[in-house]
Design an enzyme around this catalytic site. Structure first.
Site, PDB file in Angstrom:
ATOM      1  CG  ASP A  21      45.040   2.888  11.259  1.00  0.00           C
ATOM      2  OD1 ASP A  21      44.799   4.084  11.516  1.00  0.00           O
ATOM      3  OD2 ASP A  21      45.573   2.113  12.074  1.00  0.00           O
ATOM      4  CG  ASN A  69      37.057   7.128  14.209  1.00  0.00           C
ATOM      5  OD1 ASN A  69      36.853   6.590  13.120  1.00  0.00           O
ATOM      6  ND2 ASN A  69      38.168   6.912  14.890  1.00  0.00           N
TER       7      ASN A  69
HETATM    8  C1  FPP Z   1      42.292   6.386  10.146  1.00  0.00           C
HETATM    9  O1  FPP Z   1      43.406   7.221  10.143  1.00  0.00           O
HETATM   10  C2  FPP Z   1      41.265   6.907   9.312  1.00  0.00           C
HETATM   11  C3  FPP Z   1      40.059   7.403   9.766  1.00  0.00           C
HETATM   12  C4  FPP Z   1      39.690   7.472  11.179  1.00  0.00           C
HETATM   13  C5  FPP Z   1      39.073   7.910   8.840  1.00  0.00           C
HETATM   14  C6  FPP Z   1      39.054   7.255   7.499  1.00  0.00           C
HETATM   15  C7  FPP Z   1      38.313   8.158   6.658  1.00  0.00           C
HETATM   16  C8  FPP Z   1      38.603   8.537   5.411  1.00  0.00           C
HETATM   17  C9  FPP Z   1      39.663   7.985   4.575  1.00  0.00           C
HETATM   18  C10 FPP Z   1      37.797   9.605   4.810  1.00  0.00           C
HETATM   19  C11 FPP Z   1      36.311   9.368   4.700  1.00  0.00           C
HETATM   20  C12 FPP Z   1      35.975   8.210   3.860  1.00  0.00           C
HETATM   21  C13 FPP Z   1      35.189   8.229   2.783  1.00  0.00           C
HETATM   22  C14 FPP Z   1      34.834   6.939   2.163  1.00  0.00           C
HETATM   23  C15 FPP Z   1      34.684   9.451   2.177  1.00  0.00           C
HETATM   24  P1  FPP Z   1      43.868   7.842  11.512  1.00  0.00           P
HETATM   25  O2  FPP Z   1      43.371   9.239  11.571  1.00  0.00           O
HETATM   26  O3  FPP Z   1      43.441   6.999  12.663  1.00  0.00           O
HETATM   27  O4  FPP Z   1      45.422   7.786  11.329  1.00  0.00           O
HETATM   28  P2  FPP Z   1      46.515   7.648  12.482  1.00  0.00           P
HETATM   29  O5  FPP Z   1      46.277   6.327  13.155  1.00  0.00           O
HETATM   30  O6  FPP Z   1      47.792   7.689  11.724  1.00  0.00           O
HETATM   31  O7  FPP Z   1      46.337   8.823  13.391  1.00  0.00           O
END
Ligand code: FPP
Length: 258
Positions: A21, A69
């Site tokens: 996250d 998501n």
């Molecule tokens: C949460 O951060 C993260 C995600 C929803 C996506 C996680 C994905 C990756 C790291 C990339 C894809 C993974 C691989 C293994 C290739 P957020 O966007 O919710 O952050 P925030 O809460 O600060 O807005």
């Protein structure tokens, strides 16, 4: 160079699942678009998988894209899928070299065709690897997984005449997408949030939870080691008392699908 004593090494988790996250906040704090955070988050995956191998943690599961998501803006979703594609193209050779088997949990049919294709190809190409296990949760939601498991079990009853009351956890867990994985011992969530967000809800029944204040792109090898150290300092009682634990073999209790 951090090492664990022999006694500590025995207590290390076999399966670490991570809720990655904070990519968006990490990017925003740098005045950059959210996708910049995701891009840096992907870079980090390799170092955490390497740290897992270094400390002999054979199973890593990453929550890369939840069913919720899907409600994000189209450009963020397609950016994430492109990053996933780049990641798998770039990492395939080293996964093969290092004996890493890739799996996915979640409804892959809800991903764009190109992403679905590269995920399925990578799973197929790494299926004979058996040293390490990397599972990506993609378009995954625990409630949906459980519902699918119930549907599958109900179909079994209709075709085999099995008696519903015979359903115990072990039998049911074979209808979950994680049937080939041990339950997670440790769930790490980055970015200081204390919730599971529909991730492995049933499998996490006895998992230890570690919340790191770091946003995912900053969660490096040292942060992973800190989580491991914290984990080995915990007493996992699985509903028993401390006294009972000190008189029984820890291997009988831990890593079992209770
Ligand atoms: C949460 O951060 C993260 C995600 C929803 C996506 C996680 C994905 C990756 C790291 C990339 C894809 C993974 C691989 C293994 C290739 P957020 O966007 O919710 O952050 P925030 O809460 O600060 O807005």
């Amino acid at each position: 160079m951090t090492t664990f004593s022999e006694q500590e090494s025995e207590k290390l988790p076999k399966h670490v699942a991570i809720i990655m996250d904070g990519n968006g906040r990490w990017a925003r704090s740098r005045g950059k678009p959210r996708i910049f955070g995701h891009r840096n988050g992907v870079k980090n995956v390799r170092s955490v998988v390497n740290a897992a191998r270094e400390f002999n943690v054979p199973y890593i599961t990453l929550y890369a894209f939840s069913t919720e998501n899907q409600n994000r803006p189209e450009d963020e979703k397609s950016g994430l899928m492109r990053l996933l594609e780049e990641f798998l193209r770039r990492e395939l050779a080293s996964m093969l070299k290092d004996g890493i088997r890739l799996r996915a949990i979640g409804d892959l049919s809800g991903l764009p065709q190109f992403a679905q294709k590269i995920v399925e190809e990578s799973i197929e190409k790494t299926k004979h690897n058996n040293s390490w296990n990397l599972t990506l949760a993609l378009n995954y939601g625990s409630r949906q997984e459980v519902l699918n498991g119930i549907h599958s079990f109900a179909k079994n009853i209709l075709t085999t005449g099995e008696i519903p009351e015979n359903l115990d956890w072990r039998t049911f867990s074979n209808h979950l997408e994680t049937k080939d994985l041990p339950d997670p011992d440790l769930i790490i969530r980055t970015s200081g949030e204390f919730r599971l967000s529909n991730f492995l809800l049933l499998q996490a029944a006895y998992a230890e939870i570690f919340v790191s204040p770091l946003h995912w792109p900053d969660f490096n090898r040292e942060a992973f080691i800190e989580a491991l150290k914290n984990y080995i300092g915990r007493e996992r009682r699985f509903g028993q008392t401390s006294d009972q634990l000190s008189h029984s073999s820890p291997t009988l209790i831990s890593n079992k699908k209770l």
